[in-house]
Design a protein around this motif. Sequence first.
Motif, mmCIF file in Angstrom:
data_model
loop_
_atom_site.group_PDB
_atom_site.id
_atom_site.type_symbol
_atom_site.label_atom_id
_atom_site.label_comp_id
_atom_site.label_asym_id
_atom_site.label_seq_id
_atom_site.Cartn_x
_atom_site.Cartn_y
_atom_site.Cartn_z
ATOM 1 N N ILE A 37 0.864 -1.185 0.000
ATOM 2 C CA ILE A 37 0.000 0.000 0.000
ATOM 3 C C ILE A 37 0.898 1.231 0.000
ATOM 4 O O ILE A 37 1.728 1.392 0.885
ATOM 5 N N ARG A 38 0.706 2.071 -0.990
ATOM 6 C CA ARG A 38 1.492 3.307 -1.067
ATOM 7 C C ARG A 38 0.561 4.485 -1.276
ATOM 8 O O ARG A 38 -0.401 4.400 -2.034
ATOM 9 N N SER A 39 0.867 5.560 -0.618
ATOM 10 C CA SER A 39 0.099 6.794 -0.789
ATOM 11 C C SER A 39 0.974 7.819 -1.482
ATOM 12 O O SER A 39 2.189 7.849 -1.286
ATOM 13 N N GLU A 51 -4.566 13.374 -2.049
ATOM 14 C CA GLU A 51 -3.841 12.149 -1.738
ATOM 15 C C GLU A 51 -4.556 10.986 -2.425
ATOM 16 O O GLU A 51 -5.781 10.935 -2.470
ATOM 17 N N THR A 53 -4.181 6.478 -3.191
ATOM 18 C CA THR A 53 -3.563 5.226 -2.759
ATOM 19 C C THR A 53 -3.335 4.330 -3.956
ATOM 20 O O THR A 53 -4.204 4.201 -4.819
ATOM 21 N N MET A 84 -10.851 0.034 0.877
ATOM 22 C CA MET A 84 -9.599 -0.673 0.639
ATOM 23 C C MET A 84 -9.877 -2.050 0.037
ATOM 24 O O MET A 84 -9.170 -2.490 -0.865
#
Length: 117
Positions: A37-39, A51, A53, A84
């Motif tokens: 998981i990267r933001s 922002e 994800t 998610m």
Amino acid sequence: MTQNSYRIFKLRSGEQIVAEIKSSSSKKFKVRRPMSIRSAMQFDGRGRQKEFTVLRDWLNYSDEMDTEIPKDFIVTIIKPTSQMITLYEREKELEDEPQLPNEIIPISGMDDLKSFI
């Protein structure tokens, strides 16, 4: 795959991954299809910051779908939000069925290319 077996693992390395728990023992979890998981931040046309994800295959460059994570490498485990879960399932579908370009352009003039070889 049942959604209630999906979990987010926060690792000692600082990484966060989402995966399906397949099994666990006293020392490790066996997980299926872990994704990092990267933001990131992006600016819109008006200069406002947003922002977003991104999920990436944690086992990239491998044909493996399952892996084991030692329990002493995990800081915490939490249940993912419904958003998610939706993102995770969509990314799995995209990996399973890569999209082709909307239009396939036929290659013509192959004889002309042979003169350059």
